[in-house]
Design a protein around this motif. Structure first.
Motif, PDB file in Angstrom:
ATOM      1  N   GLU A  34     -34.828  37.334 -13.926  1.00  0.00           N
ATOM      2  CA  GLU A  34     -33.700  36.408 -13.802  1.00  0.00           C
ATOM      3  C   GLU A  34     -32.367  37.100 -14.011  1.00  0.00           C
ATOM      4  N   THR A  35     -32.293  38.026 -14.957  1.00  0.00           N
ATOM      5  CA  THR A  35     -31.006  38.644 -15.287  1.00  0.00           C
ATOM      6  C   THR A  35     -30.688  39.864 -14.426  1.00  0.00           C
ATOM      7  N   LYS A  36     -31.700  40.572 -13.982  1.00  0.00           N
ATOM      8  CA  LYS A  36     -31.453  41.842 -13.309  1.00  0.00           C
ATOM      9  C   LYS A  36     -31.629  41.791 -11.792  1.00  0.00           C
ATOM     10  N   PHE A  37     -32.571  40.997 -11.310  1.00  0.00           N
ATOM     11  CA  PHE A  37     -32.922  41.100  -9.898  1.00  0.00           C
ATOM     12  C   PHE A  37     -32.546  39.877  -9.053  1.00  0.00           C
ATOM     13  N   TYR A  38     -32.549  38.697  -9.627  1.00  0.00           N
ATOM     14  CA  TYR A  38     -32.282  37.497  -8.823  1.00  0.00           C
ATOM     15  C   TYR A  38     -30.929  37.564  -8.125  1.00  0.00           C
ATOM     16  N   ASN A  39     -29.876  37.849  -8.878  1.00  0.00           N
ATOM     17  CA  ASN A  39     -28.538  37.850  -8.275  1.00  0.00           C
ATOM     18  C   ASN A  39     -28.376  38.956  -7.245  1.00  0.00           C
ATOM     19  N   GLY A  40     -28.935  40.128  -7.520  1.00  0.00           N
ATOM     20  CA  GLY A  40     -28.839  41.228  -6.556  1.00  0.00           C
ATOM     21  C   GLY A  40     -29.494  40.892  -5.233  1.00  0.00           C
ATOM     22  N   LEU A  41     -30.660  40.257  -5.296  1.00  0.00           N
ATOM     23  CA  LEU A  41     -31.345  39.873  -4.062  1.00  0.00           C
ATOM     24  C   LEU A  41     -30.659  38.696  -3.377  1.00  0.00           C
ATOM     25  N   LEU A  42     -30.152  37.802  -4.184  1.00  0.00           N
ATOM     26  CA  LEU A  42     -29.534  36.592  -3.642  1.00  0.00           C
ATOM     27  C   LEU A  42     -28.225  36.882  -2.932  1.00  0.00           C
ATOM     28  N   PHE A  43     -27.416  37.782  -3.494  1.00  0.00           N
ATOM     29  CA  PHE A  43     -26.069  37.991  -2.961  1.00  0.00           C
ATOM     30  C   PHE A  43     -25.921  39.281  -2.158  1.00  0.00           C
TER      31      PHE A  43
ATOM     32  N   ARG B  91     -26.283  52.234  -1.176  1.00  0.00           N
ATOM     33  CA  ARG B  91     -26.048  51.852  -2.570  1.00  0.00           C
ATOM     34  C   ARG B  91     -27.145  50.913  -3.077  1.00  0.00           C
ATOM     35  N   PHE B  92     -27.772  50.205  -2.163  1.00  0.00           N
ATOM     36  CA  PHE B  92     -28.789  49.223  -2.526  1.00  0.00           C
ATOM     37  C   PHE B  92     -30.158  49.854  -2.736  1.00  0.00           C
ATOM     38  N   VAL B  93     -30.337  51.112  -2.307  1.00  0.00           N
ATOM     39  CA  VAL B  93     -31.643  51.770  -2.402  1.00  0.00           C
ATOM     40  C   VAL B  93     -32.086  51.919  -3.853  1.00  0.00           C
ATOM     41  N   SER B  94     -31.177  52.299  -4.754  1.00  0.00           N
ATOM     42  CA  SER B  94     -31.568  52.455  -6.166  1.00  0.00           C
ATOM     43  C   SER B  94     -32.008  51.110  -6.756  1.00  0.00           C
ATOM     44  N   PHE B  95     -31.338  50.026  -6.362  1.00  0.00           N
ATOM     45  CA  PHE B  95     -31.733  48.691  -6.802  1.00  0.00           C
ATOM     46  C   PHE B  95     -33.133  48.367  -6.300  1.00  0.00           C
ATOM     47  N   LEU B  96     -33.403  48.696  -5.037  1.00  0.00           N
ATOM     48  CA  LEU B  96     -34.724  48.442  -4.462  1.00  0.00           C
ATOM     49  C   LEU B  96     -35.803  49.278  -5.147  1.00  0.00           C
ATOM     50  N   GLN B  97     -35.460  50.511  -5.579  1.00  0.00           N
ATOM     51  CA  GLN B  97     -36.422  51.349  -6.305  1.00  0.00           C
ATOM     52  C   GLN B  97     -36.764  50.715  -7.646  1.00  0.00           C
ATOM     53  N   GLU B  98     -35.752  50.232  -8.371  1.00  0.00           N
ATOM     54  CA  GLU B  98     -36.001  49.544  -9.641  1.00  0.00           C
ATOM     55  C   GLU B  98     -36.831  48.284  -9.413  1.00  0.00           C
ATOM     56  N   LEU B  99     -36.531  47.554  -8.331  1.00  0.00           N
ATOM     57  CA  LEU B  99     -37.281  46.347  -8.008  1.00  0.00           C
ATOM     58  C   LEU B  99     -38.734  46.678  -7.695  1.00  0.00           C
TER      59      LEU B  99
END
Length: 187
Positions: free
Chosen positions: A109-118, A137-145
């Protein structure tokens, strides 16, 4: 000597003389006066506290807020104490899994929802190459996800294995604890 029933001599003829209506009107007027006085009292109190009532947290005016929640000082192992050691172990395993699931839910809820949503919201007029930069820039977020999803998969598999071990039949292996008639509650 008290008489339980009235004798027929005392049976009054019910004549509407208007006394009940007059009494009701008097009570209604008294109630109306009480409400007016109470309303004026509340208004005076509200006026006296008006500055304090409006001081709720406003994100634009107060960027920092304190969230005061009670903190549980006892550990999970302290809460699970029965005389049956096998039951203690089983409950500890399920409680630890529930805590892990709760932590994963909070992280999602705190780390991934907003990143995927927006993702991709905002500028609709992107020039050539901006989409590729944004995706880079989004690749590192996708790796964490991806790591998070793998962890969720491992926790769910652990829950399934624990439930299977708890409900295993005697034909396949030894029973850990007697589970006939046990039903889990959905919250």
């Amino acid at each position: 000597m008290a008489v339980d029933t009235l004798s027929p001599d005392w049976d009054f003829d019910r004549v509407d003389d208007g006394s009940q209506k007059i009494h009701a009107e008097v009570q209604l007027k008294n109630y109306g006066r009480f409400l007016e006085e109470y309303t004026s009292q509340l208004r005076r109190i509200e006026d006296a506290l008006d500055d304090l009532i409006g001081d709720v947290w406003d994100f634009n005016l107060d960027p920092i807020a304190l969230k005061l929640l009670p903190y549980e000082q006892s550990s999970l192992l302290e809460l699970i104490k029965t005389e049956n050691k096998v039951l203690n172990k089983v409950i500890t395993v399920y409680a630890a899994l529930c805590c892990e699931i709760k932590k994963l839910k909070y992280e999602a809820e705190t780390k991934f929802y907003n990143g995927l949503l927006f993702y991709g919201e905002g500028d609709s007029s992107m020039v050539e190459g901006d989409c590729q930069i944004q995706m880079g820039r989004f690749v590192s977020f996708l790796q964490e996800l991806s790591c998070f999803v793998t962890r969720c998969y491992e926790v769910v598999m652990n829950v399934i294995h624990q439930l299977a071990a708890l409900y295993i039949s005697n034909k396949i292996g030894p029973k850990i604890i007697e589970t006939t008639g046990v039903h889990f509650q959905v919250f």
